[in-house]
Design an enzyme around this catalytic site. Structure first.
Site, PDB file in Angstrom:
ATOM      1  CG  HIS A 151      -7.952  -0.476  -6.935  1.00 28.52           C
ATOM      2  ND1 HIS A 151      -8.820   0.367  -7.576  1.00 28.52           N
ATOM      3  CD2 HIS A 151      -8.693  -1.545  -6.547  1.00 28.52           C
ATOM      4  CE1 HIS A 151     -10.034  -0.162  -7.582  1.00 28.52           C
ATOM      5  NE2 HIS A 151      -9.981  -1.328  -6.947  1.00 28.52           N
ATOM      6  CB  CYS A 156     -11.428   3.587  -9.862  1.00 24.22           C
ATOM      7  SG  CYS A 156     -10.736   3.317  -8.204  1.00 24.22           S
ATOM      8  CD  GLU A 161      -4.583   3.139  -9.608  1.00 22.35           C
ATOM      9  OE1 GLU A 161      -5.230   3.533 -10.597  1.00 22.35           O
ATOM     10  OE2 GLU A 161      -4.796   2.030  -9.067  1.00 22.35           O
ATOM     11  CB  CYS A 182      -7.219   5.078  -7.439  1.00 22.75           C
ATOM     12  SG  CYS A 182      -7.196   3.340  -6.942  1.00 22.75           S
TER      13      CYS A 182
END
Length: 144
Positions: free
Chosen positions: A47, A77, A49, A80
């Site tokens: 992801h 999410c 992040e 993260c």
């Protein structure tokens, strides 16, 4: 946040969900950048992040990225959000809420939970309309 939006556009051009992230030190130095890349990398943890956290950690030579701000176009999410807390990020600034998977405001409040030993200051809605429009356009193009 403009740099994070540029990272999201990079992800979109690569066929990934358009999410971008940038970590900035207290002095204003960019420590890490990331764009979504789980499809290209065959990595469910890739992801935006996480990619930015990895780059910032490498730049600092430390897994703790204290006194920094993470800018991300979409609400993180749970995975993260947990990584953000573990990294000791001081402030999280995100654009649009993720009503399906949001781990910071929409579904859970992990980043500033009183149950954890570190709480992240959370600011939401910065360039939110622009980030949300980018997501909407991306999924409309995929469906139609």
């Amino acid at each position: 946040m403009r740099l994070a939006l540029a990272e999201a556009q990079k992800a979109e051009r690569a066929g990934e969900v358009p999410v971008g992230a940038v970590i900035v030190s207290a002095a204003g130095e960019v420590l890490g950048r990331g764009s979504n890349s789980p499809i290209a990398s065959n990595d469910p943890t890739a992801h935006a992040e996480i990619m930015a956290l990895r780059e910032a950690g490498a730049a600092l030579g430390n897994y703790r990225i204290e006194r920094a701000t993470l800018y991300v176009t979409l609400e993180p999410c749970v995975m993260c959000a947990g990584a953000i807390v573990t990294a000791r990020i001081a402030r999280l600034v995100f654009g649009a809420r993720d009503l399906r998977f949001g781990g910071v405001r929409s579904k859970f409040a992990l980043a500033d939970s009183e149950l954890l030993n570190h709480r992240v200051e959370v600011i939401e809605g910065v360039c939110g309309a622009e980030a949300q429009e980018m997501m909407k356009r991306f999924f409309e193009e995929r469906r139609g």
